[in-house]
Scaffold this motif. Structure first.
Motif, PDB file in Angstrom:
ATOM      1  N   ASP A   1       0.857  -1.020   0.027  1.00 59.87           N
ATOM      2  CA  ASP A   1      -0.012  -0.080   0.023  1.00 59.87           C
ATOM      3  C   ASP A   1       0.915   1.163  -0.033  1.00 59.87           C
ATOM      4  O   ASP A   1       0.617   2.208  -0.610  1.00 59.87           O
ATOM      5  N   VAL A   2       2.031   1.306   0.700  1.00 58.69           N
ATOM      6  CA  VAL A   2       2.613   2.662   0.704  1.00 58.69           C
ATOM      7  C   VAL A   2       3.252   2.586  -0.439  1.00 58.69           C
ATOM      8  O   VAL A   2       3.445   3.833  -0.831  1.00 58.69           O
ATOM      9  N   LEU A   3       3.802   1.411  -1.367  1.00 62.42           N
ATOM     10  CA  LEU A   3       4.498   1.520  -2.419  1.00 62.42           C
ATOM     11  C   LEU A   3       3.578   2.179  -3.787  1.00 62.42           C
ATOM     12  O   LEU A   3       3.879   2.994  -4.388  1.00 62.42           O
ATOM     13  N   ALA A   4       2.321   1.865  -3.503  1.00 63.99           N
ATOM     14  CA  ALA A   4       1.324   2.457  -4.223  1.00 63.99           C
ATOM     15  C   ALA A   4       1.112   3.839  -3.971  1.00 63.99           C
ATOM     16  O   ALA A   4       0.873   4.830  -4.989  1.00 63.99           O
TER      17      ALA A   4
ATOM     18  N   ASP B   1      -5.307   7.800   6.696  1.00 57.85           N
ATOM     19  CA  ASP B   1      -6.088   6.555   6.773  1.00 57.85           C
ATOM     20  C   ASP B   1      -5.207   5.336   6.773  1.00 57.85           C
ATOM     21  O   ASP B   1      -5.522   4.657   7.622  1.00 57.85           O
ATOM     22  N   LEU B   2      -4.230   5.452   6.116  1.00 53.75           N
ATOM     23  CA  LEU B   2      -3.259   4.377   6.011  1.00 53.75           C
ATOM     24  C   LEU B   2      -2.616   3.823   7.394  1.00 53.75           C
ATOM     25  O   LEU B   2      -2.713   2.704   7.888  1.00 53.75           O
ATOM     26  N   ASN B   3      -2.143   4.997   7.923  1.00 53.22           N
ATOM     27  CA  ASN B   3      -1.393   4.990   9.174  1.00 53.22           C
ATOM     28  C   ASN B   3      -2.457   4.434  10.464  1.00 53.22           C
ATOM     29  O   ASN B   3      -2.149   3.696  11.258  1.00 53.22           O
ATOM     30  N   SER B   4      -3.521   5.336  10.391  1.00 49.54           N
ATOM     31  CA  SER B   4      -4.557   4.942  11.229  1.00 49.54           C
ATOM     32  C   SER B   4      -5.142   3.512  11.343  1.00 49.54           C
ATOM     33  O   SER B   4      -5.158   2.743  12.374  1.00 49.54           O
TER      34      SER B   4
ATOM     35  N   VAL C   1      12.892 -10.942   6.861  1.00 52.11           N
ATOM     36  CA  VAL C   1      12.471  -9.799   7.576  1.00 52.11           C
ATOM     37  C   VAL C   1      11.345  -9.125   6.696  1.00 52.11           C
ATOM     38  O   VAL C   1      11.713  -9.168   5.527  1.00 52.11           O
ATOM     39  N   PRO C   2      10.582  -8.664   7.225  1.00 54.29           N
ATOM     40  CA  PRO C   2       9.421  -7.826   6.359  1.00 54.29           C
ATOM     41  C   PRO C   2      10.000  -6.737   5.581  1.00 54.29           C
ATOM     42  O   PRO C   2      10.970  -6.068   6.231  1.00 54.29           O
ATOM     43  N   GLU C   3       9.407  -6.661   4.381  1.00 52.86           N
ATOM     44  CA  GLU C   3      10.265  -5.571   3.349  1.00 52.86           C
ATOM     45  C   GLU C   3      10.149  -4.199   4.064  1.00 52.86           C
ATOM     46  O   GLU C   3      11.071  -3.581   3.785  1.00 52.86           O
ATOM     47  N   PHE C   4       9.172  -3.711   4.430  1.00 50.11           N
ATOM     48  CA  PHE C   4       8.974  -2.670   5.237  1.00 50.11           C
ATOM     49  C   PHE C   4      10.175  -2.344   6.435  1.00 50.11           C
ATOM     50  O   PHE C   4      10.660  -1.094   6.292  1.00 50.11           O
ATOM     51  N   GLN C   5      10.605  -3.273   6.892  1.00 52.36           N
ATOM     52  CA  GLN C   5      11.659  -3.090   7.782  1.00 52.36           C
ATOM     53  C   GLN C   5      13.236  -3.080   7.195  1.00 52.36           C
ATOM     54  O   GLN C   5      14.031  -2.619   7.507  1.00 52.36           O
TER      55      GLN C   5
END
Length: 611
Positions: free
Chosen positions: A60-63, A95-98, A457-461
């Motif tokens: 979602d962040v990449l989009a 909205d994404l962060n919440s 490890v997760p991609e965001f990390q």
């Protein structure tokens, strides 16, 4: 050079954190009870829920952030620029962060493995911090002289950064992205006008620096624009028709849309924004500026340290380092006082190169010297290499003395250690070793490249960064150079102290500017009084702090935290302390907030004691 396997190191780390050797053996020889089986299933379930959640979050962040996607090696959005300053984007980000913070809170972290607990803590920290930052209108300040979307787009368009230019589709993607950038230019002016209306504007000095940076992009014809560079590098595999069509499309977009938009931006900044820029130099001159600055200080240091306490730490460190510098002055037999020593080191021709290429070549030679001793101190080293390059001419006047750009995630491009050759008098020979340790190996290159190469490890990390962690590690790498035997020359050791002094002065000057009412001139004078830095370098540094408040605090705070953790590990483990193992702990789970890193090292110490 022999390089350890990242995957193996991470697997070993996870096993170490999850259980002791004895516990692992007992599980392997006993049949699990029904209760144990149930607990294991719960752990697997919670772990999978968490991993699925953060995987979707990253997508979602990449989009939402297509340029970020390009930089992390995901090319699905290379034709998009992103909303960035739009109201729709701001709402989507909120909205994404919440949404993801709410989901993360529902996960039972006690059921996660040790490594995923760290990841979960990091994820929660990020989402909370992002939401807190929404209280302040950073979107009213879309550009400054230090960080600029214009700079980013020029670098991407050069064909030597993350944006690929290998296929016809790649070239068309960039045309589409440029159109989005043109829309951003118009929106940036609207946001800056809103900033004027709400008295959230940059200091006048910084705006004066932006005008010539924009002037440099205003050329007579497309062929003279840096944005035309990809056309000069068209692959031979392209057909003649494709070459003609792309050349025409690039020339038309640059001449008919991009250059007029950049001209309009430059005129707005000079004729409208500059007259409304503020006379104050610190963030306290903005509405609610002191609270905003404390938030930024917390964000960059990943601590809750009050800015007044940070200021006092800085004063104490400056005094300590001055004492060490004076010992070097005595060691080399300099007869004058420390101020005279500073003046000598800053002016005598023997301490400077006269040719730009000689400076770059000097850093390449240091690379070999440093690489020769690294295996004695690290189990894990990056697979990616790095190269040394001069800062591009279009940004060298305002760029930092040095910087690092991460390698391509797919290994197609090495890391880049940028050295600013604009003013050779600001690049003394005696500062080269410490600068190389900081920006390249084992500093930023190790920390960032290893993070990108992590498996399991997760991609965001893998791609998230915290300034306190990354800059703290790089400053720790300078300290490590002493143990590595790289500062046998007292002048190079003075260079190490000089760079450390810069980071200590930042604690004083950054907080002075933004929390204590210091002026730009007062900050410049403080740095002149306490270091041998070139005045041009000092001015660029102070103006950097004015533009990105709080960021400069992270270096020293991060270093002191890492040194504190190492000291605790040495004291508690005694003969069991392994320096390579400690470095594994710091480097093999990516960038972490200070509190999360402290917990990780504490868990490692307990695991080592239990062996």
């Amino acid at each position: 050079m022999k390089r350890s396997s990242i995957a193996l190191a991470v697997a070993s780390l996870i096993a170490l954190q999850g259980c002791s050797k004895e516990e692992s053996t007992s599980v392997s020889v006993q049949q699990p009870t029904k209760q144990v089986a149930t607990e294991t299933a719960q752990e697997v379930t919670q772990s999978q829920v968490y991993l699925d959640m953060v995987d979707q979050y990253f997508k979602d962040v990449l989009a939402l952030e297509p340029i970020y996607a390009t930089f992390v090696g995901v090319n699905d959005y290379n034709d998009q620029f992103g909303g960035s300053l739009t109201e729709a984007y701001l709402k989507q980000r909120h909205d994404l962060n919440s949404r993801y913070l709410s989901q993360a809170k529902k996960i039972d972290a006690t059921q996660l493995s040790a490594d995923l607990k760290l990841s979960h803590s990091m994820f929660m920290y990020d989402r909370d911090l992002e939401l807190k930052s929404e209280a302040y209108p950073a979107y009213y300040l879309p550009i400054n002289q230090f960080y600029s979307t214009v700079f980013t787009m020029v670098q991407l368009g050069s064909g030597e950064s993350a944006q690929p230019f290998n296929t016809v589709e790649d070239y068309r993607n960039w045309l589409s992205r440029l159109k989005g950038f043109i829309g951003w230019i118009e929106l940036a002016q609207q946001r800056m006008q809103q900033g004027i209306d709400n008295k959230v504007v940059l200091p006048r000095t910084l705006v004066e620096r932006i005008v010539p940076q924009l002037d440099a992009q205003l050329v007579a014809k497309a062929e003279d624009s840096l944005f035309f560079a990809p056309i000069e590098k068209l692959p031979e595999s392209f057909s003649e028709q494709e070459r003609v069509e792309l050349t025409k499309a690039y020339a038309e977009l640059i001449e008919q849309s991009l250059l007029p938009s950049l001209t309009q931006l430059r005129n707005f900044v000079k004729d409208t924004y500059l007259p409304n820029a503020r006379g104050t130099d610190g963030w306290s001159g903005l509405p609610n500026g002191k609270a905003w600055y404390q938030m930024l200080a917390n964000q960059h240091t990943t601590t809750e340290l009050p800015v007044d306490e940070i200021h006092q730490i800085g004063l104490s460190e400056v005094a300590r380092i001055l004492s060490e510098m004076d010992k070097v002055r005595e060691q080399v037999g300099f007869e004058g006082d420390l101020t005279a020593f500073f003046a000598s080191l800053s002016s005598e021709p023997e301490y400077f190169f006269t040719e730009k290429q000689d400076l770059v070549d000097g850093y390449m030679a240091l690379k070999d010297e440093i690489n020769a001793v690294l295996p004695k101190y690290f189990n894990v080293m990056p697979k990616a290499d790095y190269v040394v390059k001069p800062v591009e001419s279009f940004r060298e006047k305002s760029a930092a003395g040095a910087s690092y750009q991460s390698p391509a995630v797919d290994g197609s491009r090495p890391g880049v250690f940028y050295i600013n050759t604009y003013n050779l008098k600001a690049q003394p020979k005696w500062g080269m070793m410490t600068l190389s340790l900081h920006e390249a190996a084992p500093g930023h290159h190790f920390q960032i490249a290893i993070k990108q190469e992590l498996e399991g490890v997760p991609e965001f990390q893998r791609f998230k960064g915290y300034t306190a962690f990354e800059e703290g590690w790089a400053l720790y790498a300078e300290y490590l150079g002493i143990e590595m035997g790289l500062f046998t020359d007292p002048y190079q050791y003075f260079g190490k102290l000089s760079d450390e002094m810069l980071r200590a002065m930042r604690l004083v000057v950054d907080t002075g500017l933004h929390a204590k009412g210091w002026s730009r001139e007062q900050a410049i004078q403080y740095m002149k009084d306490n270091s041998p830095m070139a005045e041009s370098d000092i001015k660029a540094e102070v103006e950097r702090y004015m533009a990105i408040p709080g960021q400069a605090l992270s270096y020293k705070v991060g270093q002191l935290t890492i040194l504190k953790l190492r000291e605790q590990a040495e004291q508690q483990l005694g003969d069991k302390f392994d320096l390579k193992g400690f470095h594994d702990q710091i480097l093999t789970t990516g960038s972490l907030p200070m509190a999360v890193m402290e917990q990780k090292v504490s868990d490692w110490i307990k695991a080592e004691q239990a062996k």
